[in-house]
Motif scaffolding. Structure first.
Motif, PDB file in Angstrom:
ATOM      1  N   THR A   1      14.651  82.673 121.646  1.00 20.89           N
ATOM      2  CA  THR A   1      13.652  83.439 120.913  1.00 20.89           C
ATOM      3  C   THR A   1      12.327  82.706 121.060  1.00 20.89           C
ATOM      4  O   THR A   1      12.243  81.512 120.767  1.00 20.89           O
ATOM      5  N   VAL A   2      11.317  83.404 121.530  1.00 15.86           N
ATOM      6  CA  VAL A   2       9.993  82.823 121.730  1.00 15.86           C
ATOM      7  C   VAL A   2       9.005  83.590 120.850  1.00 15.86           C
ATOM      8  O   VAL A   2       8.810  84.791 121.035  1.00 15.86           O
ATOM      9  N   LYS A   3       8.426  82.885 119.879  1.00 18.70           N
ATOM     10  CA  LYS A   3       7.426  83.484 118.992  1.00 18.70           C
ATOM     11  C   LYS A   3       6.061  82.963 119.410  1.00 18.70           C
ATOM     12  O   LYS A   3       5.846  81.754 119.459  1.00 18.70           O
ATOM     13  N   ILE A   4       5.161  83.865 119.707  1.00 18.85           N
ATOM     14  CA  ILE A   4       3.820  83.478 120.131  1.00 18.85           C
ATOM     15  C   ILE A   4       2.840  83.839 119.023  1.00 18.85           C
ATOM     16  O   ILE A   4       2.668  85.010 118.691  1.00 18.85           O
ATOM     17  N   ASP A   5       2.212  82.817 118.459  1.00 19.17           N
ATOM     18  CA  ASP A   5       1.270  82.977 117.351  1.00 19.17           C
ATOM     19  C   ASP A   5      -0.144  83.118 117.914  1.00 19.17           C
ATOM     20  O   ASP A   5      -0.682  82.187 118.522  1.00 19.17           O
ATOM     21  N   LEU A   6      -0.729  84.289 117.706  1.00 20.37           N
ATOM     22  CA  LEU A   6      -2.049  84.596 118.258  1.00 20.37           C
ATOM     23  C   LEU A   6      -3.152  84.565 117.200  1.00 20.37           C
ATOM     24  O   LEU A   6      -4.253  85.062 117.434  1.00 20.37           O
ATOM     25  N   GLU A   7      -2.871  83.971 116.044  1.00 25.14           N
ATOM     26  CA  GLU A   7      -3.834  83.982 114.941  1.00 25.14           C
ATOM     27  C   GLU A   7      -5.189  83.395 115.322  1.00 25.14           C
ATOM     28  O   GLU A   7      -6.234  83.888 114.905  1.00 25.14           O
ATOM     29  N   LYS A   8      -5.200  82.367 116.145  1.00 22.66           N
ATOM     30  CA  LYS A   8      -6.462  81.693 116.481  1.00 22.66           C
ATOM     31  C   LYS A   8      -6.994  82.094 117.855  1.00 22.66           C
ATOM     32  O   LYS A   8      -7.835  81.412 118.420  1.00 22.66           O
ATOM     33  N   VAL A   9      -6.490  83.210 118.377  1.00 21.42           N
ATOM     34  CA  VAL A   9      -7.010  83.723 119.648  1.00 21.42           C
ATOM     35  C   VAL A   9      -8.215  84.603 119.326  1.00 21.42           C
ATOM     36  O   VAL A   9      -8.109  85.599 118.630  1.00 21.42           O
ATOM     37  N   GLN A  10      -9.364  84.198 119.824  1.00 25.69           N
ATOM     38  CA  GLN A  10     -10.615  84.903 119.545  1.00 25.69           C
ATOM     39  C   GLN A  10     -10.868  86.065 120.498  1.00 25.69           C
ATOM     40  O   GLN A  10     -11.556  87.016 120.162  1.00 25.69           O
ATOM     41  N   TYR A  11     -10.296  85.955 121.703  1.00 31.42           N
ATOM     42  CA  TYR A  11     -10.574  86.948 122.736  1.00 31.42           C
ATOM     43  C   TYR A  11      -9.402  87.003 123.698  1.00 31.42           C
ATOM     44  O   TYR A  11      -8.805  85.975 124.025  1.00 31.42           O
ATOM     45  N   MET A  12      -9.077  88.208 124.163  1.00 25.92           N
ATOM     46  CA  MET A  12      -8.065  88.359 125.196  1.00 25.92           C
ATOM     47  C   MET A  12      -8.441  89.549 126.060  1.00 25.92           C
ATOM     48  O   MET A  12      -8.844  90.593 125.538  1.00 25.92           O
ATOM     49  N   ASP A  13      -8.308  89.389 127.363  1.00 27.91           N
ATOM     50  CA  ASP A  13      -8.589  90.503 128.269  1.00 27.91           C
ATOM     51  C   ASP A  13      -7.292  91.002 128.904  1.00 27.91           C
ATOM     52  O   ASP A  13      -6.200  90.583 128.528  1.00 27.91           O
ATOM     53  N   SER A  14      -7.421  91.885 129.871  1.00 28.29           N
ATOM     54  CA  SER A  14      -6.244  92.484 130.502  1.00 28.29           C
ATOM     55  C   SER A  14      -5.384  91.456 131.240  1.00 28.29           C
ATOM     56  O   SER A  14      -4.182  91.651 131.399  1.00 28.29           O
ATOM     57  N   THR A  15      -5.982  90.363 131.664  1.00 32.64           N
ATOM     58  CA  THR A  15      -5.208  89.308 132.317  1.00 32.64           C
ATOM     59  C   THR A  15      -4.192  88.736 131.341  1.00 32.64           C
ATOM     60  O   THR A  15      -3.052  88.459 131.702  1.00 32.64           O
ATOM     61  N   GLY A  16      -4.610  88.587 130.086  1.00 34.33           N
ATOM     62  CA  GLY A  16      -3.700  88.115 129.042  1.00 34.33           C
ATOM     63  C   GLY A  16      -2.559  89.090 128.810  1.00 34.33           C
ATOM     64  O   GLY A  16      -1.404  88.694 128.656  1.00 34.33           O
ATOM     65  N   LEU A  17      -2.888  90.377 128.797  1.00 33.89           N
ATOM     66  CA  LEU A  17      -1.840  91.389 128.661  1.00 33.89           C
ATOM     67  C   LEU A  17      -0.821  91.261 129.782  1.00 33.89           C
ATOM     68  O   LEU A  17       0.384  91.369 129.554  1.00 33.89           O
ATOM     69  N   GLY A  18      -1.306  91.004 130.977  1.00 34.68           N
ATOM     70  CA  GLY A  18      -0.420  90.844 132.129  1.00 34.68           C
ATOM     71  C   GLY A  18       0.544  89.678 131.958  1.00 34.68           C
ATOM     72  O   GLY A  18       1.722  89.764 132.325  1.00 34.68           O
ATOM     73  N   VAL A  19       0.062  88.597 131.377  1.00 33.30           N
ATOM     74  CA  VAL A  19       0.920  87.435 131.135  1.00 33.30           C
ATOM     75  C   VAL A  19       2.025  87.807 130.150  1.00 33.30           C
ATOM     76  O   VAL A  19       3.200  87.478 130.356  1.00 33.30           O
ATOM     77  N   PHE A  20       1.658  88.499 129.083  1.00 35.29           N
ATOM     78  CA  PHE A  20       2.662  88.877 128.087  1.00 35.29           C
ATOM     79  C   PHE A  20       3.657  89.885 128.648  1.00 35.29           C
ATOM     80  O   PHE A  20       4.843  89.845 128.320  1.00 35.29           O
ATOM     81  N   ILE A  21       3.200  90.781 129.524  1.00 30.23           N
ATOM     82  CA  ILE A  21       4.116  91.726 130.174  1.00 30.23           C
ATOM     83  C   ILE A  21       5.103  90.971 131.056  1.00 30.23           C
ATOM     84  O   ILE A  21       6.307  91.257 131.042  1.00 30.23           O
TER      85      ILE A  21
ATOM     86  N   VAL B   1      -7.432  91.708 118.944  1.00 25.17           N
ATOM     87  CA  VAL B   1      -6.377  91.530 119.949  1.00 25.17           C
ATOM     88  C   VAL B   1      -5.348  92.655 119.828  1.00 25.17           C
ATOM     89  O   VAL B   1      -4.886  93.197 120.837  1.00 25.17           O
ATOM     90  N   PHE B   2      -5.000  93.016 118.605  1.00 23.46           N
ATOM     91  CA  PHE B   2      -4.029  94.089 118.389  1.00 23.46           C
ATOM     92  C   PHE B   2      -4.493  95.392 119.036  1.00 23.46           C
ATOM     93  O   PHE B   2      -3.687  96.138 119.594  1.00 23.46           O
ATOM     94  N   ARG B   3      -5.798  95.662 118.992  1.00 26.13           N
ATOM     95  CA  ARG B   3      -6.337  96.890 119.583  1.00 26.13           C
ATOM     96  C   ARG B   3      -6.007  97.013 121.066  1.00 26.13           C
ATOM     97  O   ARG B   3      -5.774  98.109 121.564  1.00 26.13           O
ATOM     98  N   LEU B   4      -5.991  95.893 121.788  1.00 24.16           N
ATOM     99  CA  LEU B   4      -5.620  95.929 123.208  1.00 24.16           C
ATOM    100  C   LEU B   4      -4.207  96.474 123.387  1.00 24.16           C
ATOM    101  O   LEU B   4      -3.943  97.271 124.275  1.00 24.16           O
ATOM    102  N   PHE B   5      -3.289  96.005 122.535  1.00 23.38           N
ATOM    103  CA  PHE B   5      -1.914  96.476 122.611  1.00 23.38           C
ATOM    104  C   PHE B   5      -1.824  97.939 122.174  1.00 23.38           C
ATOM    105  O   PHE B   5      -1.033  98.706 122.724  1.00 23.38           O
ATOM    106  N   ASP B   6      -2.645  98.314 121.219  1.00 30.76           N
ATOM    107  CA  ASP B   6      -2.634  99.673 120.691  1.00 30.76           C
ATOM    108  C   ASP B   6      -3.152 100.674 121.727  1.00 30.76           C
ATOM    109  O   ASP B   6      -2.474 101.656 122.046  1.00 30.76           O
ATOM    110  N   ILE B   7      -4.335 100.422 122.279  1.00 30.06           N
ATOM    111  CA  ILE B   7      -4.936 101.401 123.194  1.00 30.06           C
ATOM    112  C   ILE B   7      -4.202 101.502 124.530  1.00 30.06           C
ATOM    113  O   ILE B   7      -4.309 102.516 125.211  1.00 30.06           O
ATOM    114  N   THR B   8      -3.444 100.465 124.878  1.00 33.10           N
ATOM    115  CA  THR B   8      -2.681 100.507 126.130  1.00 33.10           C
ATOM    116  C   THR B   8      -1.266 101.037 125.916  1.00 33.10           C
ATOM    117  O   THR B   8      -0.518 101.202 126.876  1.00 33.10           O
TER     118      THR B   8
END
Length: 109
Positions: A44-64, A86-93
């Protein structure tokens, strides 16, 4: 800005705390960190993004990539503490329907 990655393990759960920005420059470092964790059968891998200020599509690619590896190795990838931005990126995609996302921080900056 850089990306800080802190990995710890508690009760058979790998916790990955991120701080900074996830973009084309920092994504390779993140991928090198999370892929080996998701490739451990039953992990089980939990990734805490609380202190992530910015993420682009490259980040989404890593998580995919991490999610694909998790499914292949029968492990779990869970994203926690996403700020609105950050949540909006996951939402709109449409990826919010694919990922396990816990504890979205509303109004986070």
């Amino acid at each position: 800005m850089n990306l800080s990655i802190d990995v710890s393990e508690k009760n058979d759960v790998h916790e990955v705390k991120l701080s900074g920005e996830i973009d084309v420059y920092t994504a390779p470092k993140l991928k090198e960190t999370i892929l080996p964790l998701t490739k451990q059968k039953g992990a089980t891998v939990k990734i805490d993004l609380e202190k992530v200020q910015y993420m682009d599509s490259t980040g989404l690619g890593v998580f995919i990539s991490g999610l694909k590896a998790a499914k292949e190795y029968e492990s779990k990838l869970i994203l926690v503490n996403l700020k609105d931005r950050v949540f909006r990126l996951f939402d709109i995609t449409g990826l919010k329907e694919v990922f396990t996302i816990e504890d979205t921080i509303r109004g986070g900056k």
